[in-house]
Design a protein around this motif. Sequence first.
Motif, PDB file in Angstrom:
ATOM      1  N   ARG A 191       0.498   4.320   7.127  1.00  0.00           N
ATOM      2  CA  ARG A 191      -0.895   4.103   6.737  1.00  0.00           C
ATOM      3  C   ARG A 191      -1.747   5.350   6.952  1.00  0.00           C
ATOM      4  O   ARG A 191      -2.803   5.502   6.368  1.00  0.00           O
ATOM      5  N   TRP A 192      -1.299   6.251   7.821  1.00  0.00           N
ATOM      6  CA  TRP A 192      -2.093   7.443   8.083  1.00  0.00           C
ATOM      7  C   TRP A 192      -1.878   8.521   7.031  1.00  0.00           C
ATOM      8  O   TRP A 192      -2.502   9.577   7.102  1.00  0.00           O
TER       9      TRP A 192
ATOM     10  N   LEU B 191      -3.088   9.393   3.954  1.00  0.00           N
ATOM     11  CA  LEU B 191      -4.277   8.870   3.283  1.00  0.00           C
ATOM     12  C   LEU B 191      -4.271   9.023   1.760  1.00  0.00           C
ATOM     13  O   LEU B 191      -5.007   8.346   1.071  1.00  0.00           O
ATOM     14  N   ARG B 192      -3.477   9.957   1.232  1.00  0.00           N
ATOM     15  CA  ARG B 192      -3.395  10.170  -0.205  1.00  0.00           C
ATOM     16  C   ARG B 192      -4.786  10.420  -0.811  1.00  0.00           C
ATOM     17  O   ARG B 192      -5.244   9.697  -1.712  1.00  0.00           O
ATOM     18  N   PRO B 193      -5.476  11.436  -0.312  1.00  0.00           N
ATOM     19  CA  PRO B 193      -6.862  11.683  -0.739  1.00  0.00           C
ATOM     20  C   PRO B 193      -7.017  11.953  -2.224  1.00  0.00           C
ATOM     21  O   PRO B 193      -8.087  11.703  -2.784  1.00  0.00           O
TER      22      PRO B 193
ATOM     23  N   LEU C  53      -7.467   8.451  -3.495  1.00  0.00           N
ATOM     24  CA  LEU C  53      -8.579   7.784  -2.820  1.00  0.00           C
ATOM     25  C   LEU C  53      -9.923   8.373  -3.241  1.00  0.00           C
ATOM     26  O   LEU C  53     -10.884   7.644  -3.489  1.00  0.00           O
TER      27      LEU C  53
ATOM     28  N   LEU D 127      -6.477   1.186   1.688  1.00  0.00           N
ATOM     29  CA  LEU D 127      -7.185   2.354   2.222  1.00  0.00           C
ATOM     30  C   LEU D 127      -8.623   2.399   1.706  1.00  0.00           C
ATOM     31  O   LEU D 127      -9.555   2.731   2.451  1.00  0.00           O
ATOM     32  N   TYR D 128      -8.785   2.073   0.431  1.00  0.00           N
ATOM     33  CA  TYR D 128     -10.122   2.105  -0.155  1.00  0.00           C
ATOM     34  C   TYR D 128     -11.008   1.000   0.425  1.00  0.00           C
ATOM     35  O   TYR D 128     -12.204   1.215   0.690  1.00  0.00           O
TER      36      TYR D 128
ATOM     37  N   GLU E 261     -10.765  -0.225   3.415  1.00  0.00           N
ATOM     38  CA  GLU E 261     -11.155   0.258   4.741  1.00  0.00           C
ATOM     39  C   GLU E 261     -12.341   1.217   4.636  1.00  0.00           C
ATOM     40  O   GLU E 261     -13.268   1.175   5.448  1.00  0.00           O
ATOM     41  N   HIS E 262     -12.294   2.088   3.622  1.00  0.00           N
ATOM     42  CA  HIS E 262     -13.405   3.024   3.400  1.00  0.00           C
ATOM     43  C   HIS E 262     -14.697   2.268   3.096  1.00  0.00           C
ATOM     44  O   HIS E 262     -15.769   2.601   3.638  1.00  0.00           O
TER      45      HIS E 262
ATOM     46  N   GLU F  22       2.601  15.400   0.470  1.00  0.00           N
ATOM     47  CA  GLU F  22       2.371  14.132   1.174  1.00  0.00           C
ATOM     48  C   GLU F  22       3.571  13.772   2.038  1.00  0.00           C
ATOM     49  O   GLU F  22       3.422  13.259   3.157  1.00  0.00           O
TER      50      GLU F  22
END
Length: 404
Positions: free
Chosen positions: A3-4, A6-8, A11, A40-41, A43-44, A150
């Motif tokens: 999960r860490w 993040l694949r920015p 995202l 992830l999104y 969570e953001h 990644e």
Amino acid sequence: MNRWVLRPHYLDQLIRFRDKHLIKVVTGIRRCGKSTLFDLYIEHLKKQGVEERQIIRINLEYPEYHELRTYMQLYKFIKEQVQEDCMNYIFIDEVQTVPEFQKAVDGLYVCENCDVYITGSNAYILSGELATLLSGRYVEIKMLPFSFKEYISARGESDLIIKYQNYLENSSFPYALELEKKKDIRAYLGGILDSVILKDMVARKKITDVAGLQNLTRFAFDNIGNIMSATRIANTMISEGRKISVHTVENYLEAMTESFILYRVNRYDIKGRRLLATGAKYYISDIGLRYYLLGSKRADMGHILENIIYLELLRRGYEIYVGKMGATEVDFVAIGEDGEEYYQIAYTVEGESGSGKTLLERELAPLEAVRDHNPKYLLTMDFTPKASHNGIKQINALEWLLHE
């Protein structure tokens, strides 16, 4: 799942399009991380003050949602949960499982307080009626399994060559990193391949000859980076004792590209600035699947590197073609926001080619034949200092993959 990681790249695209009146469509092969991207999104969004009641999340592959068989059932189910006093963030995974889903999505789109996000594992979701009905109303985010960068961020950077080999053999699918034993990774990749073939190809295209499709899949995996046509493939397979028609080959290749397991790259006449109608190259979305299906004995490391570079150019947003320049070929013509770039890929350029030229001279020749002043790159696995050959930049491929 790591999960860490993040694949920015993906995202950031969702963040940029937040609350924009567009349907966000995330496409990509099964298990490439689309659902985790939504996690992830979400969570953001929560960190930005969005409340739980504003988030509606549905994965249509989960048994609890199998009762949603029609677009109207899907639409009503979501509308019942919509809060009238605030913005609602609606996430629908694997939306293509509901027939005529586009009508439900369009109904949600016209609601001023609904921000809609969907995923799909088949290019069908952006074809036909959806493209017509939602024309100008959606933005596509094309997702791939882990890039080498990644992968390194998840594994840690030490010996790049060993990491690269593991990246090839053990797969770039995110969950594969959670598996330690090769037999478990193989079982996982086998499950992905079976799922893609049976759900996204056989069921979608109503293919009855599953064995024939599997044979063509093996053939395509074994010929990544080679110029192929449906006629040439059919003739080759027939000569090997496998009966198949050109039309069937075309249908199967279309099924494979629509399921994102295979990518087609058309040829481009650099001098004439036009697309060529004949011949194309195909690349696979994950080299680990190739190792699973074919093993490592017949691996052409040059074509495998070419495949990895192609996927990275795709991630970076380029429109990519195979370049034809007279009798020579440039591996990739990459067209981006700043114009064209040219890429030649070789595993090594150290040594002789056997034709009276060095390997370096042979690989530089196609780029030197291009007379314009657009950037030209030679990417190799050789660990040599960066060099420039009459303006052609020679860069180590792993360094290029790690640094945009």
